[in-house]
Scaffold this motif. Structure first.
Motif, PDB file in Angstrom:
ATOM      1  N   ALA A 181       0.844  -1.203   0.000  1.00  0.00           N
ATOM      2  CA  ALA A 181       0.000   0.000   0.000  1.00  0.00           C
ATOM      3  C   ALA A 181       0.877   1.250   0.000  1.00  0.00           C
ATOM      4  CB  ALA A 181      -0.934  -0.008   1.203  1.00  0.00           C
ATOM      5  N   GLY A 182       1.951   1.217   0.751  1.00  0.00           N
ATOM      6  CA  GLY A 182       2.875   2.356   0.776  1.00  0.00           C
ATOM      7  C   GLY A 182       3.483   2.629  -0.585  1.00  0.00           C
ATOM      8  N   ILE A 183       3.855   1.590  -1.291  1.00  0.00           N
ATOM      9  CA  ILE A 183       4.439   1.762  -2.627  1.00  0.00           C
ATOM     10  C   ILE A 183       3.392   2.283  -3.605  1.00  0.00           C
ATOM     11  CG2 ILE A 183       5.520   0.558  -4.575  1.00  0.00           C
ATOM     12  CD1 ILE A 183       7.362   1.169  -2.107  1.00  0.00           C
ATOM     13  N   VAL A 184       2.160   1.841  -3.469  1.00  0.00           N
ATOM     14  CA  VAL A 184       1.082   2.375  -4.315  1.00  0.00           C
ATOM     15  C   VAL A 184       0.915   3.869  -4.050  1.00  0.00           C
ATOM     16  CG1 VAL A 184      -1.412   2.331  -4.731  1.00  0.00           C
ATOM     17  CG2 VAL A 184      -0.127   0.193  -4.617  1.00  0.00           C
ATOM     18  N   VAL A 185       0.902   4.254  -2.792  1.00  0.00           N
ATOM     19  CA  VAL A 185       0.799   5.676  -2.443  1.00  0.00           C
ATOM     20  C   VAL A 185       1.967   6.449  -3.053  1.00  0.00           C
ATOM     21  CG1 VAL A 185       0.959   7.322  -0.518  1.00  0.00           C
ATOM     22  CG2 VAL A 185      -0.586   5.359  -0.367  1.00  0.00           C
ATOM     23  N   LEU A 186       3.166   5.904  -2.928  1.00  0.00           N
ATOM     24  CA  LEU A 186       4.345   6.567  -3.502  1.00  0.00           C
ATOM     25  C   LEU A 186       4.181   6.765  -5.007  1.00  0.00           C
ATOM     26  CD1 LEU A 186       7.998   5.965  -2.571  1.00  0.00           C
ATOM     27  CD2 LEU A 186       7.343   5.991  -4.968  1.00  0.00           C
ATOM     28  N   ARG A 187       3.773   5.707  -5.710  1.00  0.00           N
ATOM     29  CA  ARG A 187       3.624   5.783  -7.171  1.00  0.00           C
ATOM     30  C   ARG A 187       2.565   6.795  -7.578  1.00  0.00           C
ATOM     31  NH1 ARG A 187       2.319   0.462  -9.821  1.00  0.00           N
ATOM     32  NH2 ARG A 187       2.492   1.754 -11.666  1.00  0.00           N
ATOM     33  N   VAL A 188       1.406   6.743  -6.931  1.00  0.00           N
ATOM     34  CA  VAL A 188       0.303   7.638  -7.287  1.00  0.00           C
ATOM     35  C   VAL A 188       0.678   9.088  -6.982  1.00  0.00           C
ATOM     36  CG1 VAL A 188      -2.066   8.287  -6.670  1.00  0.00           C
ATOM     37  CG2 VAL A 188      -1.489   5.886  -7.104  1.00  0.00           C
ATOM     38  N   ALA A 189       1.264   9.319  -5.810  1.00  0.00           N
ATOM     39  CA  ALA A 189       1.643  10.683  -5.427  1.00  0.00           C
ATOM     40  C   ALA A 189       2.747  11.221  -6.334  1.00  0.00           C
ATOM     41  CB  ALA A 189       2.100  10.703  -3.969  1.00  0.00           C
ATOM     42  N   PHE A 190       3.738  10.395  -6.638  1.00  0.00           N
ATOM     43  CA  PHE A 190       4.836  10.846  -7.488  1.00  0.00           C
ATOM     44  C   PHE A 190       4.323  11.216  -8.876  1.00  0.00           C
ATOM     45  CE2 PHE A 190       8.461  10.272 -10.315  1.00  0.00           C
ATOM     46  CZ  PHE A 190       9.419  11.051  -9.676  1.00  0.00           C
TER      47      PHE A 190
ATOM     48  N   GLN B  62       3.602  17.037   0.577  1.00  0.00           N
ATOM     49  CA  GLN B  62       2.169  17.308   0.710  1.00  0.00           C
ATOM     50  C   GLN B  62       1.362  16.373  -0.180  1.00  0.00           C
ATOM     51  OE1 GLN B  62       0.982  21.418   0.235  1.00  0.00           O
ATOM     52  NE2 GLN B  62      -1.150  20.865  -0.066  1.00  0.00           N
ATOM     53  N   THR B  63       1.817  16.185  -1.403  1.00  0.00           N
ATOM     54  CA  THR B  63       1.123  15.298  -2.332  1.00  0.00           C
ATOM     55  C   THR B  63       1.113  13.863  -1.805  1.00  0.00           C
ATOM     56  OG1 THR B  63       1.847  16.729  -4.141  1.00  0.00           O
ATOM     57  CG2 THR B  63       1.028  14.562  -4.746  1.00  0.00           C
ATOM     58  N   MET B  64       2.205  13.449  -1.171  1.00  0.00           N
ATOM     59  CA  MET B  64       2.295  12.112  -0.592  1.00  0.00           C
ATOM     60  C   MET B  64       1.298  11.967   0.559  1.00  0.00           C
ATOM     61  SD  MET B  64       4.602   9.551  -1.401  1.00  0.00           S
ATOM     62  CE  MET B  64       6.179  10.271  -1.744  1.00  0.00           C
ATOM     63  N   ARG B  65       1.228  12.965   1.428  1.00  0.00           N
ATOM     64  CA  ARG B  65       0.280  12.913   2.558  1.00  0.00           C
ATOM     65  C   ARG B  65      -1.162  12.884   2.048  1.00  0.00           C
ATOM     66  NH1 ARG B  65       4.265  16.186   4.708  1.00  0.00           N
ATOM     67  NH2 ARG B  65       3.246  18.094   4.026  1.00  0.00           N
ATOM     68  N   GLU B  66      -1.453  13.671   1.011  1.00  0.00           N
ATOM     69  CA  GLU B  66      -2.808  13.675   0.441  1.00  0.00           C
ATOM     70  C   GLU B  66      -3.160  12.305  -0.139  1.00  0.00           C
ATOM     71  OE1 GLU B  66      -2.704  16.891  -2.377  1.00  0.00           O
ATOM     72  OE2 GLU B  66      -2.766  18.422  -0.797  1.00  0.00           O
ATOM     73  N   ALA B  67      -2.216  11.676  -0.811  1.00  0.00           N
ATOM     74  CA  ALA B  67      -2.468  10.341  -1.381  1.00  0.00           C
ATOM     75  C   ALA B  67      -2.694   9.316  -0.268  1.00  0.00           C
ATOM     76  CB  ALA B  67      -1.318   9.916  -2.278  1.00  0.00           C
ATOM     77  N   LEU B  68      -1.935   9.413   0.803  1.00  0.00           N
ATOM     78  CA  LEU B  68      -2.129   8.510   1.934  1.00  0.00           C
ATOM     79  C   LEU B  68      -3.493   8.739   2.576  1.00  0.00           C
ATOM     80  CD1 LEU B  68      -0.832   6.257   3.551  1.00  0.00           C
ATOM     81  CD2 LEU B  68       0.260   7.988   4.974  1.00  0.00           C
ATOM     82  N   ASP B  69      -3.905   9.984   2.691  1.00  0.00           N
ATOM     83  CA  ASP B  69      -5.249  10.300   3.209  1.00  0.00           C
ATOM     84  C   ASP B  69      -6.336   9.726   2.303  1.00  0.00           C
ATOM     85  OD1 ASP B  69      -4.195  11.619   5.400  1.00  0.00           O
ATOM     86  OD2 ASP B  69      -4.468  13.626   4.531  1.00  0.00           O
TER      87      ASP B  69
END
Length: 188
Positions: free
Chosen positions: A149-158, A172-179
């Motif tokens: 899940a963390g890697i998915v968040v990283l990919r989507v946010a990046f 900020q984009t990473m935190r928003e994706a995790l939210d």
């Protein structure tokens, strides 16, 4: 006598990126990169195994930073809170040079072989994070699920970050994706 080249690795990375953008990845040779950097092909191979690896040279350092951040998370942190700490480290490391990141990703996206290499590197990151979680006594499948899940968040946010050049910073984009992940996993 061996002649030391000041910042040869950095010069080679910069030359490679320029040529990949100008000519395309497939049309650029190691000799072209070395020549642009003012070095020899022999020097190139002291730093990189092949021309693909120029694009992925920081992967081991990134993995180490993520695992260290995960390990430094408080013992009371949930698996996803520990992953969040690793994502913060990723954002710090990857968010330093947005224009370079955009160029690099455009080169990778244009070639199936490079996309495959990128996925392999991301799978290695996921495995390292899962191992780190297991060392924190997180059982399976929780450790693997949280790491993936963390890697998915990283990919989507990046991806979002590089496609919005005047948007928020990567942290900020990473935190928003995790939210958003939390929202979609708890929504009905």
């Amino acid at each position: 006598m061996v002649r030391w080249e000041a910042d040869a690795s950095g010069r080679l990375r910069e030359a490679a990126m320029q040529l990949y953008v100008e000519r395309g990845f497939e049309q650029t040779t190691v000799a072209d990169i070395a020549k642009r950097a003012g070095l020899t092909a022999r020097t190139f191979f002291r730093y990189f195994a092949d021309k693909r690896e120029v694009l992925f040279a920081g992967s081991a350092d990134l993995q180490e930073q993520l695992v260290l951040a995960l390990e430094a998370a408080p013992g009371s942190a949930s698996p996803m809170q520990a992953i969040s700490a690793a994502l913060d480290a990723a954002a710090t490391a990857l968010g330093q040079h947005p224009e370079h990141s955009r160029k690099r990703q455009s080169v990778i996206n244009a070639h199936a072989e490079l996309r495959e290499r990128e996925l392999i590197k991301l799978a290695s990151l996921s495995a390292a994070l899962a191992d780190g979680l297991r060392r924190r006594d997180v059982p399976e499948p929780d450790a693997s699920l949280a790491a993936e899940a963390g890697i998915v968040v990283l990919r989507v946010a990046f991806e979002r970050w590089i496609n919005e050049p005047h948007g928020a910073d990567l942290s900020q984009t990473m935190r928003e994706a995790l939210d958003r992940l939390r929202t979609v996993t708890t929504a009905r």
